[in-house]
Design an enzyme around this catalytic site. Structure first.
Site, PDB file in Angstrom:
ATOM      1  N   ALA A  65      82.642  83.054  73.207  1.00 19.56           N
ATOM      2  CA  ALA A  65      83.333  81.795  72.883  1.00 19.56           C
ATOM      3  C   ALA A  65      82.377  80.868  72.150  1.00 19.56           C
ATOM      4  CB  ALA A  65      83.802  81.139  74.174  1.00 19.56           C
ATOM      5  N   GLY A 108      82.943  86.586  75.261  1.00 15.36           N
ATOM      6  CA  GLY A 108      84.191  86.926  74.577  1.00 15.36           C
ATOM      7  C   GLY A 108      84.057  88.115  73.650  1.00 15.36           C
ATOM      8  N   GLU A 111      84.589  90.903  75.848  1.00 16.50           N
ATOM      9  CA  GLU A 111      86.004  90.892  76.231  1.00 16.50           C
ATOM     10  C   GLU A 111      86.900  91.403  75.094  1.00 16.50           C
ATOM     11  OE1 GLU A 111      85.611  86.769  77.342  1.00 16.50           O
ATOM     12  OE2 GLU A 111      86.120  87.235  79.421  1.00 16.50           O
ATOM     13  N   GLU A 131      78.488  84.430  81.007  1.00 13.22           N
ATOM     14  CA  GLU A 131      79.059  83.098  81.253  1.00 13.22           C
ATOM     15  C   GLU A 131      78.437  82.415  82.464  1.00 13.22           C
ATOM     16  OE1 GLU A 131      80.765  85.860  80.660  1.00 13.22           O
ATOM     17  OE2 GLU A 131      82.210  85.477  79.053  1.00 13.22           O
TER      18      GLU A 131
HETATM   19  N1  COA Z   1      78.642  79.629  70.671  1.00 13.26           N
HETATM   20  C1  COA Z   1      78.147  78.736  69.803  1.00 13.26           C
HETATM   21  N2  COA Z   1      76.953  78.856  69.221  1.00 13.26           N
HETATM   22  C2  COA Z   1      76.228  79.940  69.535  1.00 13.26           C
HETATM   23  C3  COA Z   1      76.679  80.908  70.430  1.00 13.26           C
HETATM   24  C4  COA Z   1      77.955  80.720  71.013  1.00 13.26           C
HETATM   25  N3  COA Z   1      78.483  81.593  71.865  1.00 13.26           N
HETATM   26  N4  COA Z   1      75.733  81.867  70.544  1.00 13.26           N
HETATM   27  C5  COA Z   1      74.720  81.494  69.735  1.00 13.26           C
HETATM   28  N5  COA Z   1      75.017  80.333  69.132  1.00 13.26           N
HETATM   29  C6  COA Z   1      74.195  79.604  68.168  1.00 13.26           C
HETATM   30  C7  COA Z   1      72.886  79.111  68.762  1.00 13.26           C
HETATM   31  O1  COA Z   1      73.065  77.896  69.426  1.00 13.26           O
HETATM   32  C8  COA Z   1      72.034  79.014  67.530  1.00 13.26           C
HETATM   33  O2  COA Z   1      72.391  77.829  66.851  1.00 13.26           O
HETATM   34  P1  COA Z   1      71.308  77.077  65.911  1.00 13.26           P
HETATM   35  O3  COA Z   1      70.928  78.080  64.847  1.00 13.26           O
HETATM   36  O4  COA Z   1      72.068  75.926  65.386  1.00 13.26           O
HETATM   37  O5  COA Z   1      70.177  76.733  66.813  1.00 13.26           O
HETATM   38  C9  COA Z   1      72.496  80.178  66.680  1.00 13.26           C
HETATM   39  O6  COA Z   1      73.815  80.494  67.147  1.00 13.26           O
HETATM   40  C10 COA Z   1      71.651  81.408  66.822  1.00 13.26           C
HETATM   41  O7  COA Z   1      71.464  81.671  68.201  1.00 13.26           O
HETATM   42  P2  COA Z   1      70.069  82.127  68.793  1.00 13.26           P
HETATM   43  O8  COA Z   1      70.162  82.113  70.274  1.00 13.26           O
HETATM   44  O9  COA Z   1      68.972  81.317  68.182  1.00 13.26           O
HETATM   45  O10 COA Z   1      69.995  83.606  68.201  1.00 13.26           O
HETATM   46  P3  COA Z   1      69.351  84.889  68.836  1.00 13.26           P
HETATM   47  O11 COA Z   1      69.458  85.919  67.803  1.00 13.26           O
HETATM   48  O12 COA Z   1      68.027  84.594  69.433  1.00 13.26           O
HETATM   49  O13 COA Z   1      70.322  85.277  70.065  1.00 13.26           O
HETATM   50  C11 COA Z   1      72.398  85.698  71.169  1.00 13.26           C
HETATM   51  C12 COA Z   1      71.639  85.648  69.834  1.00 13.26           C
HETATM   52  C13 COA Z   1      73.853  85.951  70.871  1.00 13.26           C
HETATM   53  C14 COA Z   1      71.815  86.783  72.062  1.00 13.26           C
HETATM   54  C15 COA Z   1      72.216  84.337  71.906  1.00 13.26           C
HETATM   55  O14 COA Z   1      72.493  83.289  70.992  1.00 13.26           O
HETATM   56  C16 COA Z   1      73.110  84.135  73.079  1.00 13.26           C
HETATM   57  O15 COA Z   1      72.833  84.626  74.162  1.00 13.26           O
HETATM   58  N6  COA Z   1      74.236  83.403  72.882  1.00 13.26           N
HETATM   59  C17 COA Z   1      75.120  82.988  73.933  1.00 13.26           C
HETATM   60  C18 COA Z   1      75.982  84.104  74.417  1.00 13.26           C
HETATM   61  C19 COA Z   1      76.877  83.598  75.508  1.00 13.26           C
HETATM   62  O16 COA Z   1      76.461  82.994  76.476  1.00 13.26           O
HETATM   63  N7  COA Z   1      78.177  83.884  75.364  1.00 13.26           N
HETATM   64  C20 COA Z   1      79.155  83.508  76.308  1.00 13.26           C
HETATM   65  C21 COA Z   1      79.768  82.228  75.924  1.00 13.26           C
HETATM   66  S1  COA Z   1      80.901  81.648  77.164  1.00 13.26           S
END
Ligand code: COA
Length: 259
Positions: A65, A108, A111, A131
């Site tokens: 999400a 998501g 999912e 989450e």
């Molecule tokens: N929603 C909104 N923004 C997100 C996002 C999400 N689910 N996941 C990542 N981003 C954003 C980060 O805030 C970051 O933004 P910025 O460039 O403005 O700082 C950018 O995307 C890159 O993320 P980053 O964490 O720096 O990249 P990464 O390659 O190190 O890691 C992930 C990628 C996907 C592993 C990590 O971002 C992550 O764990 N995201 C969250 C996943 C999550 O919790 N999903 C469930 C949501 S309910």
């Protein structure tokens, strides 16, 4: 055909449709992307291809999400409804839907992959329901579809720790159905989809429905559903073609019409 900004929908000559998420660098499943997925699925239902592949980016299938759209319970109700509408539509597509997962499929993203019928993962794929690390719970079907795929205890462990699961483990626990080298991912997904697309599509749709309805119900009721479906399938052209072809030419030689 609708115009999409956050995904592409390609219809190939081999009757395979490929839906590719294309929402920035992490493919966040924002409300807008979920709405586009729903619209794309509506188009596929209106004019069904032979099979569907859903994929994302190379390093990221989808990061879940769009966390920047979160707020309080009111926003959660809207986001949850958007997830369920889009992912239920994917799950109900009357065609075999393959998720081709390269990289992170988190929240998501996981999912969405679970709403597909079959998951092919690249060796670099990583699945998870993180989450809980935000202090929340999955809202796109994760608490329901994940246990149906990996069992309740493993689903609880994954959702309660937020632990990420790499491709090899995903294969072992049944979350991924196949694991292939990263550069072979799309070729394998497209080959399987193309093979399925030449099959008895009406029968496939009945088969998918019976299995999906069956896992929701008692064995007794499921077997009743199957009895009805087994009669229903004999009304299709392909049942006539397939049976006649077997009797004349042996197994596996039928040319189906999809009807
Ligand atoms: N929603 C909104 N923004 C997100 C996002 C999400 N689910 N996941 C990542 N981003 C954003 C980060 O805030 C970051 O933004 P910025 O460039 O403005 O700082 C950018 O995307 C890159 O993320 P980053 O964490 O720096 O990249 P990464 O390659 O190190 O890691 C992930 C990628 C996907 C592993 C990590 O971002 C992550 O764990 N995201 C969250 C996943 C999550 O919790 N999903 C469930 C949501 S309910």
């Amino acid at each position: 055909m609708a115009e999409f900004e956050l995904l592409t929908l390609q219809r190939r000559d081999d009757d395979v449709a490929v839906l590719t998420l294309a929402n920035g660098k992490v493919n966040a499943l924002s409300r807008e992307l979920l709405a586009e997925i729903e619209t794309a699925v509506d188009e596929l239902v209106a004019d069904p291809p032979g099979a569907v592949v859903i994929t994302g980016g190379d390093r990221l299938f989808a990061a879940g999400a769009d966390i920047s759209q979160f707020g309080g319970p009111d926003e959660a109700a809207v986001i949850g409804a958007g997830f369920h509408a889009a992912l239920d539509a994917v799950a109900a597509l009357p065609r075999f839907v393959i998720a081709a997962v390269s990289g992170f499929a988190l929240g998501g993203g996981c999912e969405l992959a679970l709403a597909c019928d079959y998951r092919i993962a690249s060796e670099r794929a990583v699945f998870g329901q993180p989450e809980i690390l935000l202090g929340i719970v999955p809202g796109g079907g994760g608490t329901q579809r994940l246990p149906r795929v990996v069992g309740a205890s493993r689903a609880k462990e994954m959702c309660i720790t937020g632990r990420q699961v790499r491709a090899e483990e995903a294969l072992r626990i049944g979350l991924a159905d196949e694991v292939v080298a990263p550069d072979a991912l799309m070729a394998r997904a497209l080959a399987l989809a193309a093979e399925v697309a030449t099959g008895a599509l009406a029968a496939q749709a009945i088969c998918k429905r019976l299995i999906d309805e069956g896992v929701e119900t008692s064995l007794t009721h499921g077997l009743q559903l199957e009895r009805v479906g087994f009669v229903e399938v004999f009304r299709t052209d392909d049942a006539r073609i397939g049976v006649a072809s077997f009797l004349e030419h042996g197994p596996g030689n039928a040319t189906f019409t999809g009807h």
